[in-house]
Scaffold this active site. Structure first.
Site, mmCIF file in Angstrom:
data_model
loop_
_atom_site.group_PDB
_atom_site.id
_atom_site.type_symbol
_atom_site.label_atom_id
_atom_site.label_comp_id
_atom_site.label_asym_id
_atom_site.label_seq_id
_atom_site.Cartn_x
_atom_site.Cartn_y
_atom_site.Cartn_z
ATOM 1 N N GLY A 13 0.792 -1.231 0.000
ATOM 2 C CA GLY A 13 0.000 0.000 0.000
ATOM 3 C C GLY A 13 0.822 1.279 0.000
ATOM 4 O O GLY A 13 0.374 2.301 0.547
ATOM 5 N N SER A 57 1.352 3.254 -2.471
ATOM 6 C CA SER A 57 0.667 4.316 -3.231
ATOM 7 C C SER A 57 -0.446 4.946 -2.393
ATOM 8 O O SER A 57 -0.669 6.161 -2.445
ATOM 9 C CB SER A 57 0.094 3.777 -4.545
ATOM 10 O OG SER A 57 -0.864 2.775 -4.297
ATOM 11 N N ASP A 66 -7.207 0.256 0.010
ATOM 12 C CA ASP A 66 -5.892 0.644 0.532
ATOM 13 C C ASP A 66 -5.933 2.029 1.183
ATOM 14 O O ASP A 66 -5.398 2.223 2.279
ATOM 15 C CB ASP A 66 -4.841 0.622 -0.595
ATOM 16 C CG ASP A 66 -4.556 -0.783 -1.093
ATOM 17 O OD1 ASP A 66 -5.197 -1.727 -0.611
ATOM 18 O OD2 ASP A 66 -3.690 -0.941 -1.970
#
Ligand SMILES: Nc1ncnc2c1ncn2[C@@H]1O[C@H](COP(=O)(O)OP(=O)(O)OP(=O)(O)O)[C@@H](O)[C@H]1O
Ligand SMILES: C[C@@](O)(CCO)CC(=O)[O-]
Ligand SMILES: [Mg+2]
Length: 383
Positions: free
Chosen positions: A142, A144, A196
């Site tokens: 995660g 990003s 996310d």
């Protein structure tokens, strides 16, 4: 010079990656690895972005940005985030001189930055934005989302849309951060599910389906070993690849995606039971079985990698269970560690994995979501 500092965690998907993009249930929890953003107002006539983890350093004159943001694509209300639309993204790519067809997703971090800056900030002023992370970039944990969540939170505070709150944000403010972070994820991923950024914003462990976030109340403490194969991959490309295969053979892929959802549902029930009856051997075996089954499903869906299979086989040889986590195609796997696993077996697995060149570290899941910090505290994290 006045500074704003925020941090946001990465995440571990227990079950449901990829299926969640098709509206299925997934389970995930925050990690104790975080990204840290520091935004400093300056008296310069430029905005500077420093992303050392991906070797990007960019700067633009405020006048150039004002001219870009005068396009109607940037109209809108900061309180109600608009969909990241393709014409607007095209305009930003052109501004950044990025070609349309690139397999390198690193520059998308800059597209996400300009997108969020243009939509969130009403009045531009000189600033320097720096982001560093203790998460591996592009490895399924995660990174990003932690990036997008930090950016959304930092820019919302800088624009005065939410307060600089070191005591924690209210639900309404977290919702706004999460919505903008989702738009940032869209720029980087194409069609993310939103799981996310939700974990990165709210923290803890949660069940996610079709945008609905349900905190998991009954979760025992989970001890994990994370294994980074260091094989690079891009979530955007993996998600788009599965979409193409799914659209070609929907009747073949749908049952497997449904079965992944059944695994998530079963895992949630099992965790709840283990919370009431800690270390119940039958339930621990179920957790192990589900991990093995899901890894096979993800291979069927075409998002596996031989390095990830090697991690799983090494763990299985020592009586442990592992699966890929996140988008797959390389990146990370997790291995469940229980009270019954002998320190000798764990040491031996770790040694075998390291011999193959993989990086291993122990972690527990379920820490704090996005946070605002004292800038002096974060400066030490950034250096
Ligand atoms: N520390 C960082 N600094 C700047 N940009 C980052 C950073 N971490 C991630 N990014 C952005 O996110 C991209 C990687 O995102 P990607 O979704 O492919 O991987 P991930 O989020 O780590 O994995 P997953 O989505 O499977 O959890 C990078 O190419 C970059 O654009
Ligand atoms: C592969 C995926 O399911 C998880 C990536 O961490 C993509 C998403 O949900 O956006
Ligand atoms: Mg990602």
């Amino acid at each position: 010079m006045e500074s704003i500092c925020v941090s946001a965690p990465g995440k571990l998907i227990l079950h449901g990656e990829h299926a969640v993009v098709y509206g299925k249930v997934a389970l995930a929890a925050s990690l104790n690895l975080r990204s840290f953003l520091k935004l400093t107002f300056t008296s310069d006539d430029s905005i500077e972005v420093f992303l050392p983890d991906i070797d990007i350093h960019a700067s633009w004159k405020i006048k150039e940005l004002q001219s870009l943001f005068s396009s109607p694509h940037f109209n809108g209300d900061v309180q109600s985030p608009q969909e990241a639309n393709s014409d607007c993204l095209q305009l930003i790519r052109h501004f950044l001189s990025l070609s349309e067809d690139t397999h390198d997703t690193k520059p998308l971090a800059l597209v996400a930055f300009v997108y969020l800056l243009g939509h969130i900030t009403q009045k531009l002023s000189g600033m320097k934005v720096e982001l560093r992370s203790s998460l591996p970039t592009g490895a399924g944990l995660g990174s990003s989302a932690a990036f997008s969540t930090c950016l959304a939170a930092g820019l919302l505070v800088a624009s005065g849309s939410i307060k600089d709150s070191r005591l924690g944000w209210e639900e309404k403010e977290l919702d706004l951060i999460n919505k903008w972070a989702f738009q940032g994820e869209k720029v980087i991923h194409g069609r993310p599910s939103g799981i996310d950024n939700s974990v990165s914003t709210f923290g803890g462990a949660l069940c996610f389906q079709g945008g609905k976030i349900t905190p998991l109340e009954k979760v025992p403490k989970l001890d994990m070993m994370l294994v980074n194969t260091k094989v690079p991959r891009s979530t955007k490309i993996l998600v788009a690849g599965l979409r193409e295969r799914y659209e070609k053979y929907p009747d073949i892929y749908r049952p497997v995606i449904d079965s992944v959802e059944a695994i998530s549902v079963k895992c949630e029930e099992t965790l709840s039971h283990l919370n009431d009856v800690p270390n119940d051997p039958a339930m621990i075996q179920t957790l192990r079985d589900l991990i093995g089954l899901n890894h096979h499903h993800l291979n069927f869906l075409g998002v596996g990698h031989k390095s990830l299979d090697e991690v799983c086989s090494i763990c299985t040889e020592h009586g442990l269970s592992a699966k890929l986590t996140g988008a797959g195609g390389g990146g990370c796997a997790f291995c469940l560690i229980t009270k019954d696993d002998s320190p000798r077996a764990i040491a031996s697995v770790t040694e075998s994995l390291q011999k193959c060149g993989y990086e291993c570290w122990r972690t527990t899941v379920g820490g704090h979501g996005v946070k605002c910090h004292d800038p002096n505290e974060v400066i030490s994290q950034l250096n």
